[in-house]
Scaffold this motif. Structure first.
Motif, PDB file in Angstrom:
ATOM      1  N   GLY A 213       0.827  -1.207   0.000  1.00 23.23           N
ATOM      2  CA  GLY A 213       0.000   0.000   0.000  1.00 23.23           C
ATOM      3  C   GLY A 213       0.856   1.250   0.000  1.00 23.23           C
ATOM      4  O   GLY A 213       0.593   2.203  -0.730  1.00 23.23           O
TER       5      GLY A 213
ATOM      6  N   THR B 191       1.055   4.315  -2.799  1.00 26.26           N
ATOM      7  CA  THR B 191       0.769   5.719  -2.471  1.00 26.26           C
ATOM      8  C   THR B 191       2.000   6.621  -2.570  1.00 26.26           C
ATOM      9  O   THR B 191       1.893   7.820  -2.336  1.00 26.26           O
ATOM     10  CB  THR B 191       0.169   5.868  -1.052  1.00 26.26           C
ATOM     11  OG1 THR B 191       1.145   5.463  -0.083  1.00 26.26           O
ATOM     12  CG2 THR B 191      -1.088   5.044  -0.900  1.00 26.26           C
TER      13      THR B 191
ATOM     14  N   SER C 214      -2.214   8.982  -6.575  1.00 23.62           N
ATOM     15  CA  SER C 214      -2.663   7.594  -6.448  1.00 23.62           C
ATOM     16  C   SER C 214      -4.049   7.496  -5.828  1.00 23.62           C
ATOM     17  O   SER C 214      -4.710   6.448  -5.945  1.00 23.62           O
ATOM     18  CB  SER C 214      -1.659   6.772  -5.628  1.00 23.62           C
ATOM     19  OG  SER C 214      -1.285   7.458  -4.452  1.00 23.62           O
ATOM     20  N   SER C 215      -4.506   8.589  -5.181  1.00 23.44           N
ATOM     21  CA  SER C 215      -5.854   8.519  -4.605  1.00 23.44           C
ATOM     22  C   SER C 215      -6.913   8.343  -5.693  1.00 23.44           C
ATOM     23  O   SER C 215      -8.037   7.931  -5.409  1.00 23.44           O
ATOM     24  CB  SER C 215      -6.164   9.761  -3.761  1.00 23.44           C
ATOM     25  OG  SER C 215      -5.973  10.923  -4.538  1.00 23.44           O
TER      26      SER C 215
ATOM     27  N   TYR D 101      -6.317   4.214  -5.927  1.00 22.76           N
ATOM     28  CA  TYR D 101      -6.065   3.356  -4.770  1.00 22.76           C
ATOM     29  C   TYR D 101      -7.077   3.672  -3.679  1.00 22.76           C
ATOM     30  O   TYR D 101      -7.148   4.804  -3.195  1.00 22.76           O
ATOM     31  CB  TYR D 101      -4.644   3.569  -4.250  1.00 22.76           C
ATOM     32  CG  TYR D 101      -4.300   2.679  -3.077  1.00 22.76           C
ATOM     33  CD1 TYR D 101      -4.345   1.291  -3.200  1.00 22.76           C
ATOM     34  CD2 TYR D 101      -3.937   3.215  -1.847  1.00 22.76           C
ATOM     35  CE1 TYR D 101      -4.031   0.461  -2.137  1.00 22.76           C
ATOM     36  CE2 TYR D 101      -3.617   2.399  -0.767  1.00 22.76           C
ATOM     37  CZ  TYR D 101      -3.668   1.022  -0.929  1.00 22.76           C
ATOM     38  OH  TYR D 101      -3.375   0.204   0.130  1.00 22.76           O
ATOM     39  N   LEU D 102      -7.861   2.657  -3.283  1.00 24.92           N
ATOM     40  CA  LEU D 102      -8.895   2.879  -2.260  1.00 24.92           C
ATOM     41  C   LEU D 102      -8.340   2.691  -0.857  1.00 24.92           C
ATOM     42  O   LEU D 102      -8.754   3.368   0.080  1.00 24.92           O
ATOM     43  CB  LEU D 102     -10.051   1.908  -2.478  1.00 24.92           C
ATOM     44  CG  LEU D 102     -10.733   1.971  -3.854  1.00 24.92           C
ATOM     45  CD1 LEU D 102     -11.901   0.993  -3.901  1.00 24.92           C
ATOM     46  CD2 LEU D 102     -11.211   3.395  -4.153  1.00 24.92           C
ATOM     47  N   GLY D 103      -7.416   1.731  -0.711  1.00 30.27           N
ATOM     48  CA  GLY D 103      -6.908   1.391   0.611  1.00 30.27           C
ATOM     49  C   GLY D 103      -6.947  -0.100   0.787  1.00 30.27           C
ATOM     50  O   GLY D 103      -6.844  -0.851  -0.194  1.00 30.27           O
TER      51      GLY D 103
END
Lengths: 422, 422
Positions: free
Chosen positions: A285, A289, A294-295, A298-300
Motif C-alpha cells: 500500500g 501511495t 494515487s488517490s 487506490y482505495l486502501g
C-alpha cells in the motif's frame, strides 16, 4: 574530452559532509559528452592537492576542482596550485575592488576577504558580475576550472560557465551521446548479463552497464559516436535488441517505477485497486501511495497480520486457514477476494508469507510468500514463491513481486515469472 | 593510520549513481581514529583502477576498495589488482563450493557465478559464512580491503570486519577508543548542535559528529586516549552530558530503531497495537513489521485512503469528516478509536494528512498531517503537525512521527514534541 574532478575539503575526507558536487559534475559533464577518468577527494592539505592536481593535469584533457577557494585559513587550493604548477598567487585588483564594494572593510589593515582576490597568475574569473568565486586557469594547454565547494554556486558555474566554455574549447570534435536506463524486475543480474553479453562486444561505440538496485536490476545503454547522425540509429538498434532480450521483465525506463507504471495502467483504464497484506505489513500500500495522484485509483485496504483479523476483516473461512495454512495460495486468494468484496475495488492484491527469522517449517521455510489477485469478472489467481534473504529483503522482494503480479495481469502477461524461485 | 578509499564503477563516474559508500567509509574510519588521505572514484577500467591502486598502496598505510567485485563482465577490479600488484586471480575452491550450494548451476559448463570464486593470489575472505563478496589482501606489508559496492553489504563488512581487523593490525600503539551513536527524532540538526556545541571544545580527546539520516539525526561521541584506563570515565562523563542535552528526543543508541524500541515496550507490557493509515498508505504498519517477532504485539489494521473506507471500515462519522475535514485531529482520533474497536488492540495509531503535491488549501497546506492515538482506558489523543518536504519526505516523517507519538505515550512523555512544526 577526458575529465578529472577533484574535490577539496577536510569536511569531505572526515565523512562529515557528503560530497555531492563531484557526482553533480560527473553527471553533467558525462551528459555533455565527456568521459570522467577519475574523481578524487582530498583534505585541505596543500601537498595532497598539489599531488593529485599535477597528476590530473598530466592525465586528462581538462580538470574541474571544487572547494578550498574561501577566505578562511583552511582554504588552501591556491597555495597548492602555486606548488604544483608554478603559478604563484597574484592580486587581482578588480576582484578586491568588488569585495570592498560588497562588504565594507576595516579603516586600517587588509580586508578580511582579501584572500579571495589572490588567484594563480594567469587566471580568468569565470563569472565577473556574480560576486562568486570561480576561475579558469589554462596550464600546459589544458583548461583547469576552479569552482566553489558550495553546491548551489558550483552547480550554477558548472552549467552556466564550464560546460559552455568546454564546448567552445572542443570546437567540432565533441562526441554525440545517447543514454537510456532499463528497469528490470524478476530476472537476476547474471541472467540479464547472459542475455546481453553478445551485444557488449559488437561495437566499441556501445557500452552496457548492470546495476543491481535491490530488488531490481537496472541496465544502462550508452551509444557515442563522433558523427551525431550516426549515434541516433546506432542507439535505436541496440535499444531494440535490449528490449527484445529483457522481454516482459523490463517494466520501464529512466525514472519510471513499478508503482508508477501500475498507476499509469490503472488510470488509463479508470480502474481501482485495494490491498490485503500480511507479512509485508503495509509495504505494498505504501509503495502504491508513493505515486502522486494515487488517490484516483487506490482505495486502501487492510493489514491483517493476525489470523483473527484475516477472518474478521476479510471473511477468510477459518477452515481454509486450518486446512491449507495462513501462508497458502488458497488463503492468499481468499484474502484478495475478501478485500475486493470489502472495498469494491476492481483489483485486490493479497500477500501472506513467512518473512522470518522465525516461523518457518520444513514444508514452508522462511521466505515462502503467497500472492492472491482478485479481479472483476475472473476467478482470481494465486501463486507462491520462495525468496532468499533476511526479513527485510523478503518483505521488500515480496512487495515488489505483488506489484509485478498486478502489472503483468494488467498487461495480460504470463504469471510464471518467479517459477524459478519456488 | 593513513587511509585511502577507492570506489570503482562506471555508474559512479557517469554520475548516474551517487557514491555513498566512500563517504560512509570515510566517516567510520575517521571516527575510528584514521586519517583519510584521498578518496578516488574511477570507472570500470582496469588500467585506471591499477594506477590509482598502486599509488594508494605507495602513499597510505591501508586501502579500502569498493565495487567491481561482481560476476558480470564489467566487474574488473581483480584484473586491475593482477596488473598493479602482480597478484594473478586464483580459484578459491571453498568459495566455488559455497556458490554451488547457494545457487544450482548448469549441468554442463562453468557456473555463471564462478567469477566470484577467483580472487587475487594470497587473499583472505572477510566474511566466510555470509555468502558476501569481500576479501583482504596484504601487499607490501599493507592491508588492502576489497568490499562489494552494494551499500548494505559494504556497510556491514566495513563495520564488522575492516575496522576491527585494523584495530588488531595497529596493535599496542593504538588509541583506546570508545564510541556511541545517539539516535534522535524530533530535533533539527542545528538545534542539537546548539545544545552540544559547548561540549565539543572541552577536551581534545573528545569528538562529536552530527549525521542527519532523514527523518532522524544521529550524533556520534568518540572518546580516545592513549591510556585505556582514562578512556572509560572520560566517555561516561560525556555520554551523560549528551543524554541530558538531548532529553526525550533521544530514542535509542547504536543499532536501535524507533520501531524496535516500541516493540520492546509493547512486548514488556504484553500489549497490542493496530494501525489506521491514510496518507502514509501502510508505511507505519510496515515499519512496525520490520521488527522480527512483531506478530507478538502487532495485530494489523487498515489503510483507508478514501473517505468512503474511513467510514465503512473504521466507522468514522461522515459528519466528523464533513465538519472538520478528512485531515483533522477529530478525524484522526475517530480513525484511531474505530481501529481499536475493530481490532481490539490496546493501542491504535491513526495518520491522515496531505502528502501532496496536490490537495493543499490555504488553511491546510501540503504537509499538514494529523495523528490520533486511542488507548484502553483513556480518552484518546490527537495532534496535527505541518511538515516541509516533497511527497515522499512528508510520508516518511509522518510515519516516524506516528511511531514517536506512540513511544512517548508508552513512556508517559510529553506530546508537544512537534509544536514547533505547526
Amino acid at each position: 574530452m577526458l575529465a578529472e574532478i577533484i574535490a577539496v575539503g577536510d569536511e569531505l575526507t572526515s565523512g562529515r559532509v557528503v560530497n555531492s558536487t563531484s557526482g553533480f559534475a560527473a553527471r553533467h559533464l558525462f551528459a555533455a559528452g565527456h568521459e570522467i577518468l577519475a574523481m578524487t577527494t582530498v583534505g585541505d592539505s596543500p601537498a595532497m592537492i598539489a599531488e593529485v592536481l599535477a597528476r590530473a593535469v598530466g592525465r586528462a584533457d581538462f580538470v574541474v576542482v571544487t572547494g578550498g577557494l574561501g577566505a578562511t585559513t583552511d582554504d588552501r587550493t591556491n597555495e597548492a596550485v602555486a606548488a604544483a604548477l608554478g603559478r604563484p598567487p597574484t592580486l587581482f585588483p578588480e576582484i578586491l575592488a568588488r569585495i570592498e564594494q560588497f562588504a565594507a572593510g576595516p579603516a586600517v589593515g587588509p580586508h578580511p576577504l582579501e584572500k579571495l582576490a589572490w588567484l594563480p597568475a594567469g587566471s580568468e574569473v569565470l563569472s565577473p558580475g556574480a560576486g562568486m568565486a570561480g576561475h579558469l586557469l589554462v596550464h600546459a594547454g589544458k583548461p583547469i576550472f576552479f569552482l566553489p565547494g558550495v553546491p548551489e554556486e558550483m552547480h550554477h558555474l558548472l552549467t552556466a560557465a564550464v560546460i559552455p566554455q568546454l564546448a567552445v574549447w572542443q570546437g567540432g570534435s565533441a562526441l554525440a551521446v545517447r543514454q537510456r536506463l532499463y528497469k528490470v524486475f524478476g530476472l537476476e543480474e547474471t541472467e540479464i548479463n547472459r542475455r546481453l553479453a553478445s551485444l557488449e562486444d559488437d561495437d566499441p561505440r556501445i557500452k552496457i552497464g548492470y546495476y543491481p538496485v535491490f530488488p531490481e536490476v537496472h541496465v544502462s545503454l550508452t551509444a557515442q559516436d563522433h558523427a551525431p547522425d550516426e549515434t541516433g540509429p546506432l542507439f535505436d538498434r541496440y535499444d531494440a535488441a535490449i528490449r527484445r532480450a529483457l522481454g516482459d521483465a523490463l517494466y520501464g525506463t529512466g525514472d519510471e517505477t513499478l508503482e508508477g507504471v501500475i498507476g499509469g495502467l490503472l488510470t488509463a483504464r479508470r480502474q481501482t485497486l485495494a490491498t490485503a497484506e500480511s507479512c509485508t505489513g503495509g509495504l505494498v500500500g505504501h509503495a502504491v501511495t508513493r505515486v502522486a495522484g494515487s488517490s484516483a485509483y487506490y482505495l486502501g485496504g487492510t493489514v491483517t497480520y493476525s489470523n483473527g483479523l484475516k477472518e474478521q476483516l476479510l471473511g477468510v473461512d477459518p477452515e481454509t486457514i486450518h486446512r491449507h495454512g495462513a501462508v497458502s495460495g488458497e488463503t492468499a486468494r481468499a484474502m484478495a477476494e475478501g478485500c475486493r468484496r470489502l472495498t469494491g475495488a476492481d483489483y485486490a492484491l493479497a500477500v501472506t508469507g513467512i518473512a522470518g527469522p522465525g516461523g518457518g517449517t520444513p514444508e514452508k521455510p522462511v521466505g515462502t510468500v503467497c500472492f492472491g489477485l482478485a479481479a472483476s469478472g475472473t476467478g482470481g489467481q494465486d501463486i507462491c514463491c520462495r525468496f532468499r534473504g533476511d526479513r527485510s529483503e523478503i518483505q521488500i522482494i515480496a512487495g515488489a513481486t505483488a506489484l509485478d503480479l498486478l502489472r503483468r495481469t494488467l498487461l495480460n502477461k504470463t504469471l510464471d515469472f518467479h517459477a524459478k524461485a519456488r
